[in-house]
Design an enzyme around this catalytic site. Structure first.
Site, PDB file in Angstrom:
ATOM      1  N   ALA A 156       0.825  -1.217   0.000  1.00 22.42           N
ATOM      2  CA  ALA A 156       0.000   0.000   0.000  1.00 22.42           C
ATOM      3  C   ALA A 156       0.855   1.261   0.000  1.00 22.42           C
ATOM      4  O   ALA A 156       0.561   2.227  -0.716  1.00 22.42           O
ATOM      5  CB  ALA A 156      -0.910  -0.013   1.225  1.00 22.42           C
ATOM      6  N   SER A 158       2.246  -7.578   3.387  1.00 28.30           N
ATOM      7  CA  SER A 158       1.101  -7.699   4.302  1.00 28.30           C
ATOM      8  C   SER A 158      -0.161  -7.079   3.731  1.00 28.30           C
ATOM      9  O   SER A 158      -1.271  -7.468   4.103  1.00 28.30           O
ATOM     10  CB  SER A 158       1.398  -6.992   5.628  1.00 28.30           C
ATOM     11  N   GLY A 183     -10.004  -3.792   7.527  1.00 31.02           N
ATOM     12  CA  GLY A 183     -10.303  -2.644   6.697  1.00 31.02           C
ATOM     13  C   GLY A 183      -9.452  -1.431   6.997  1.00 31.02           C
ATOM     14  O   GLY A 183      -8.325  -1.556   7.478  1.00 31.02           O
ATOM     15  N   GLU A 205     -14.104  -2.087  15.253  1.00 32.24           N
ATOM     16  CA  GLU A 205     -13.018  -2.935  15.773  1.00 32.24           C
ATOM     17  C   GLU A 205     -12.598  -2.428  17.141  1.00 32.24           C
ATOM     18  O   GLU A 205     -12.990  -1.332  17.558  1.00 32.24           O
ATOM     19  CB  GLU A 205     -11.829  -2.917  14.791  1.00 32.24           C
ATOM     20  N   ASP A 213      13.726  -6.131   6.419  1.00 33.09           N
ATOM     21  CA  ASP A 213      14.853  -5.779   5.527  1.00 33.09           C
ATOM     22  C   ASP A 213      15.082  -4.270   5.462  1.00 33.09           C
ATOM     23  O   ASP A 213      16.224  -3.795   5.568  1.00 33.09           O
ATOM     24  CB  ASP A 213      14.590  -6.270   4.088  1.00 33.09           C
ATOM     25  N   HIS A 216      -1.474  -9.654  17.830  1.00 35.66           N
ATOM     26  CA  HIS A 216      -2.924  -9.657  17.583  1.00 35.66           C
ATOM     27  C   HIS A 216      -3.520 -10.711  18.495  1.00 35.66           C
ATOM     28  O   HIS A 216      -2.994 -11.818  18.600  1.00 35.66           O
ATOM     29  CB  HIS A 216      -3.194  -9.990  16.116  1.00 35.66           C
ATOM     30  N   ARG A 276      -5.798  -3.817  21.526  1.00 32.29           N
ATOM     31  CA  ARG A 276      -5.171  -5.127  21.304  1.00 32.29           C
ATOM     32  C   ARG A 276      -4.205  -5.567  22.397  1.00 32.29           C
ATOM     33  O   ARG A 276      -4.124  -6.742  22.717  1.00 32.29           O
ATOM     34  CB  ARG A 276      -4.363  -5.060  20.017  1.00 32.29           C
ATOM     35  N   HIS A 286       1.849  -9.460  15.066  1.00 31.31           N
ATOM     36  CA  HIS A 286       0.992  -8.988  13.968  1.00 31.31           C
ATOM     37  C   HIS A 286       1.537  -7.743  13.276  1.00 31.31           C
ATOM     38  O   HIS A 286       1.401  -7.609  12.066  1.00 31.31           O
ATOM     39  CB  HIS A 286      -0.386  -8.687  14.553  1.00 31.31           C
ATOM     40  N   ARG A 311      -0.645   0.147  18.089  1.00 37.22           N
ATOM     41  CA  ARG A 311      -1.444   0.642  16.950  1.00 37.22           C
ATOM     42  C   ARG A 311      -2.928   0.346  17.129  1.00 37.22           C
ATOM     43  O   ARG A 311      -3.309  -0.768  17.484  1.00 37.22           O
ATOM     44  CB  ARG A 311      -0.961  -0.020  15.655  1.00 37.22           C
ATOM     45  N   LEU A 352      -3.099   0.607   7.283  1.00 36.19           N
ATOM     46  CA  LEU A 352      -3.229   0.858   5.836  1.00 36.19           C
ATOM     47  C   LEU A 352      -3.378   2.358   5.610  1.00 36.19           C
ATOM     48  O   LEU A 352      -2.800   2.928   4.680  1.00 36.19           O
ATOM     49  CB  LEU A 352      -4.445   0.103   5.276  1.00 36.19           C
TER      50      LEU A 352
HETATM   51  P1  FAD Z   1       3.746  -4.428   2.766  1.00 34.15           P
HETATM   52  O1  FAD Z   1       2.373  -4.444   2.232  1.00 34.15           O
HETATM   53  O2  FAD Z   1       4.111  -5.478   3.747  1.00 34.15           O
HETATM   54  O3  FAD Z   1       4.702  -4.493   1.506  1.00 34.15           O
HETATM   55  C1  FAD Z   1       6.098  -4.626   1.667  1.00 34.15           C
HETATM   56  C2  FAD Z   1       6.717  -4.662   0.296  1.00 34.15           C
HETATM   57  O4  FAD Z   1       8.125  -4.576   0.428  1.00 34.15           O
HETATM   58  C3  FAD Z   1       6.451  -5.947  -0.449  1.00 34.15           C
HETATM   59  O5  FAD Z   1       6.234  -5.647  -1.808  1.00 34.15           O
HETATM   60  C4  FAD Z   1       7.744  -6.733  -0.295  1.00 34.15           C
HETATM   61  O6  FAD Z   1       7.986  -7.611  -1.367  1.00 34.15           O
HETATM   62  C5  FAD Z   1       8.729  -5.587  -0.337  1.00 34.15           C
HETATM   63  N1  FAD Z   1      10.024  -5.908   0.270  1.00 34.15           N
HETATM   64  C6  FAD Z   1      10.319  -6.255   1.542  1.00 34.15           C
HETATM   65  N2  FAD Z   1      11.636  -6.467   1.689  1.00 34.15           N
HETATM   66  C7  FAD Z   1      12.196  -6.238   0.475  1.00 34.15           C
HETATM   67  C8  FAD Z   1      13.504  -6.304  -0.041  1.00 34.15           C
HETATM   68  N3  FAD Z   1      14.559  -6.655   0.703  1.00 34.15           N
HETATM   69  N4  FAD Z   1      13.689  -6.022  -1.353  1.00 34.15           N
HETATM   70  C9  FAD Z   1      12.660  -5.680  -2.161  1.00 34.15           C
HETATM   71  N5  FAD Z   1      11.398  -5.594  -1.721  1.00 34.15           N
HETATM   72  C10 FAD Z   1      11.175  -5.873  -0.422  1.00 34.15           C
HETATM   73  N6  FAD Z   1      -3.855  -3.049   8.663  1.00 34.15           N
HETATM   74  C11 FAD Z   1      -4.982  -2.325   8.552  1.00 34.15           C
HETATM   75  O7  FAD Z   1      -4.941  -1.092   8.574  1.00 34.15           O
HETATM   76  N7  FAD Z   1      -6.182  -2.964   8.409  1.00 34.15           N
HETATM   77  C12 FAD Z   1      -6.305  -4.316   8.375  1.00 34.15           C
HETATM   78  O8  FAD Z   1      -7.391  -4.841   8.223  1.00 34.15           O
HETATM   79  C13 FAD Z   1      -5.125  -5.088   8.524  1.00 34.15           C
HETATM   80  N8  FAD Z   1      -5.182  -6.449   8.525  1.00 34.15           N
HETATM   81  C14 FAD Z   1      -4.013  -7.166   8.563  1.00 34.15           C
HETATM   82  C15 FAD Z   1      -4.073  -8.560   8.471  1.00 34.15           C
HETATM   83  C16 FAD Z   1      -2.895  -9.293   8.443  1.00 34.15           C
HETATM   84  C17 FAD Z   1      -2.966 -10.789   8.355  1.00 34.15           C
HETATM   85  C18 FAD Z   1      -1.656  -8.634   8.536  1.00 34.15           C
HETATM   86  C19 FAD Z   1      -0.371  -9.413   8.516  1.00 34.15           C
HETATM   87  C20 FAD Z   1      -1.593  -7.251   8.638  1.00 34.15           C
HETATM   88  C21 FAD Z   1      -2.772  -6.507   8.653  1.00 34.15           C
HETATM   89  N9  FAD Z   1      -2.742  -5.120   8.736  1.00 34.15           N
HETATM   90  C22 FAD Z   1      -3.903  -4.397   8.636  1.00 34.15           C
HETATM   91  C23 FAD Z   1      -1.466  -4.398   8.690  1.00 34.15           C
HETATM   92  C24 FAD Z   1      -1.229  -3.895   7.256  1.00 34.15           C
HETATM   93  O9  FAD Z   1      -1.670  -4.870   6.340  1.00 34.15           O
HETATM   94  C25 FAD Z   1       0.227  -3.601   7.002  1.00 34.15           C
HETATM   95  O10 FAD Z   1       0.767  -2.844   8.043  1.00 34.15           O
HETATM   96  C26 FAD Z   1       0.384  -2.815   5.700  1.00 34.15           C
HETATM   97  O11 FAD Z   1      -0.247  -3.500   4.655  1.00 34.15           O
HETATM   98  C27 FAD Z   1       1.847  -2.601   5.388  1.00 34.15           C
HETATM   99  O12 FAD Z   1       1.950  -2.072   4.104  1.00 34.15           O
HETATM  100  P2  FAD Z   1       3.371  -1.649   3.543  1.00 34.15           P
HETATM  101  O13 FAD Z   1       3.124  -1.060   2.203  1.00 34.15           O
HETATM  102  O14 FAD Z   1       4.087  -0.841   4.553  1.00 34.15           O
HETATM  103  O15 FAD Z   1       4.164  -3.027   3.427  1.00 34.15           O
HETATM  104  C1  SIN Z   2      -7.889  -7.307  11.699  1.00 32.96           C
HETATM  105  O1  SIN Z   2      -8.645  -7.418  10.739  1.00 32.96           O
HETATM  106  O2  SIN Z   2      -8.120  -7.714  12.834  1.00 32.96           O
HETATM  107  C2  SIN Z   2      -6.594  -6.635  11.469  1.00 32.96           C
HETATM  108  C3  SIN Z   2      -6.824  -5.198  11.479  1.00 32.96           C
HETATM  109  C4  SIN Z   2      -5.536  -4.488  11.672  1.00 32.96           C
HETATM  110  O3  SIN Z   2      -4.491  -5.108  11.837  1.00 32.96           O
HETATM  111  O4  SIN Z   2      -5.579  -3.262  11.689  1.00 32.96           O
END
Ligand code: FAD
Ligand code: SIN
Length: 533
Positions: free
Chosen positions: A20, A47, A54, A118, A221, A242, A290, A351, A386, A392
């Site tokens: 994202a 992630s 959401g 939530e 990383d 979580h 949480r 989490h 958090r 997100l």
């Molecule tokens: P990520 O989406 O984790 O993307 C990381 C990117 O970096 C990936 O493309 C990966 O390939 C790349 N990368 C990593 N290391 C390297 C490297 N060495 N070289 C090249 N590329 C690399 N948050 C919410 O707000 N609402 C939710 O409902 C929610 N539900 C969740 C459910 C689960 C199961 C999990 C695990 C998390 C949830 N979260 C939620 C948290 C949220 O999803 C994450 O915090 C958020 O998506 C992180 O986004 P990001 O863009 O920072 O990283």
């Molecule tokens: C969940 O759906 O419980 C995860 C939401 C979040 O990590 O913010």
């Protein structure tokens, strides 16, 4: 600017990470700049694609920004930075509008978006796509990026370290970042991607723990790379657990969304059926933040020698349950659990990484040329814990902020100097892959046992001494053999573990996610744990 060896490519901006945060930044930059997005493994491997519940935003007429700010600060145990919290929350409705424009099919009630609830939220304010919000968001972002001629998407690249002033042909000690060295996972060659601006969006370090809801690649990383390049990191002891990960001997990291509790789910002692949250937080019960709920479950498990507790929503009508949680319902049915009639066995699991690379409201890090956004950062939004569905949101707001800051400064960003190639002297392939696997398992196990939900100084010191030993072993190994993704990840996992343990030892109080039996009280003044390289 292709070099003789064909391994150097020049771009306006390099974004590391296709979740994202990374894709939001890339799309905003691509209106005028040529952007390269690098991702480890597949474009959907972070992630973001796994998010369930959401995105939090004040959209209901009865809700206010002040309410959302207060809920965020209460969950964060006062360690949040108020200016950052306001900055993010006020931009949430705009972020949701942008996602709607990209075609994210959020659930609707007649003419408005459906809002779920939530833990820790005083109002309904979570927009969602059933219980698979992340997949819908990730797909829409990838589709938009693929359609944009100014964006090049390069999956299958594991970034190793930033290209800095140390890697210039004419050495300079200034420490600026000029892009990144990245391993092509298919060929094993190390490429140089150079740019005037680099954005780090690599997600969290959840896989440092044995049990985590995070995907395989969440090995910290980016945090480790930024630390090695000279950036401060902050609040790494604040690792979020979580409360409700599915307990199943075969399926290890399946999250049961917090929205199940938001829509009325109860936490029960599996033998007596008692709603035990009444003993821990009688007012907020299952909807306490949480850290409170995870500690309560941990306490029940330890006190009664349980393997898990129950999460039960079977008192709600079956159609309501299936309608709200179709993905979870299907997954559990496949495992023989009918959540419309049976309770779900759950345990806490790591989490989310609340700490990370220190950034300002413009997403700049301490290191010139390097911006960062998303879970790899510590922006001040989350504080000591958090609030659900604020993550997100942070990715969208700070991804956009990084892009806008780079665009605003573009003319003052210097051209990339001549860069040295990657040192290819390590040509030997390791024949000891077992060492990597063994070390990886060992770190994750002692981090779970010694640096988990409840900590003590003695346990943290034990973890610290193991990390020191392993670090020497891994650095020797790293210096001797050709790099692989597994080795790069192990090195970063260990660096992340060290940052977590060092930070935890520095905090002489219990606050939010950091709970230690040796300092159970809250200190008078909330203070960030800032580590300086
Ligand atoms: P990520 O989406 O984790 O993307 C990381 C990117 O970096 C990936 O493309 C990966 O390939 C790349 N990368 C990593 N290391 C390297 C490297 N060495 N070289 C090249 N590329 C690399 N948050 C919410 O707000 N609402 C939710 O409902 C929610 N539900 C969740 C459910 C689960 C199961 C999990 C695990 C998390 C949830 N979260 C939620 C948290 C949220 O999803 C994450 O915090 C958020 O998506 C992180 O986004 P990001 O863009 O920072 O990283
Ligand atoms: C969940 O759906 O419980 C995860 C939401 C979040 O990590 O913010």
């Amino acid at each position: 600017m292709a070099m003789e060896d064909g391994l150097q490519q020049a771009h306006d901006v390099v974004v590391i990470g296709s979740g994202a945060a990374g894709l939001t930044a890339a799309l905003a930059l691509a209106e005028t700049r040529r952007v390269l997005v690098l991702a480890k493994g597949s474009l959907t491997g972070g992630s973001t694609a796994w998010a369930q519940g959401g995105i939090a935003a004040v959209l209901d007429t009865g809700d206010t920004f002040e309410n959302h700010v207060r809920d965020t600060m209460v969950a964060g145990a006062g360690l949040n930075d108020l200016a950052t919290v306001e900055f993010v929350i006020e931009r949430a409705p705009q972020s949701i509008d942008r996602l709607c424009e990209l075609g994210v099919p959020f659930n609707r009630d007649a003419d408005s978006l459906h809002l779920t609830r939530e833990g820790g939220h005083s109002h309904r304010r979570i927009v969602h796509v059933d219980d698979a919000t992340g997949w819908a968001v990730q797909s829409a972002l990838v589709k938009a990026a693929e359609a944009n001629p100014n964006i090049t998407l390069l999956p299958g690249r594991t970034c190793i370290d930033f290209i800095t002033d140390r890697h210039r042909e004419h050495f300079s000690a200034a420490g600026r970042v000029w892009g990144v060295y990245a391993l092509d996972e298919a060929t094993g060659r190390v490429e140089r991607h150079v740019a005037r601006a680099t954005i780090l969006a690599t997600g969290g370090a959840g896989r440092v723990y044995q049990f985590s809801t995070a995907p395989r690649g969440a090995t910290g990383d980016g945090i480790a790379m930024a630390w090695r390049a000279g950036a401060r990191v902050s609040n790494m002891e604040m690792m979020q657990f979580h409360p409700t990960c599915l307990y199943n001997l075969d399926v290890k990291n399946f999250l049961i969304t917090e929205a199940v509790r938001g829509e009325g789910g109860h936490l029960l002692h599996p033998e007596t059926g008692r709603r035990f949250m009444v003993d821990y937080d009688p007012e907020r019960m299952e909807l306490a933040p949480r850290d409170v709920v995870a500690r309560a479950i941990d306490d029940q498990i330890k006190r009664f020698g349980l393997d898990y507790v129950h999460l039960d929503i079977s008192h709600q009508p079956a159609d309501f349950v299936k309608g709200h949680f179709p993905t979870i319902y299907e997954k559990l049915m496949g495992l023989g659990i009918d959540m419309t009639t049976q309770p779900i066995p759950v345990v806490p699991a790591q989490h989310y990484t609340c700490g990370g690379v220190v950034v300002g409201l413009d997403a700049r890090t301490d290191v010139p040329g390097l911006w960062a956004a998303g879970e790899c950062t510590e922006s001040g939004l989350h504080g000591a814990n958090r609030l659900a569905s604020n993550s997100l949101l942070e990715c969208f707001v700070f991804g956009e902020a990084a892009a806008q800051d780079i665009l605003a400064r573009w003319d003052s960003l210097e051209d990339v100097p001549a860069i040295l190639p990657w040192d290819e002297s390590r040509v030997t392939d390791s024949d000891e892959e077992v060492v990597i696997k063994q070390n990886w398992t060992e770190i994750r196990r002692f981090m779970w046992n010694y640096v988990g939900i409840v900590r003590t100084t003695k346990r943290l010191e034990r973890a610290a001494s193991r990390i020191e030993l392993l670090k020497r072993e891994v650095e020797d190994y790293y210096g001797a053999f050709r790099v692989t993704t597994d080795l790069i990840e192990l090195r970063n996992l260990l660096q992340s573990a060290e940052l977590i343990v060092t930070s935890a030892l520095k905090r002489k109080e219990s606050r939010g996610l950091h709970y230690t039996l040796d300092y159970p009280a809250l200190a008078d003044e909330p203070r960030d744990t800032v580590l300086v390289p």
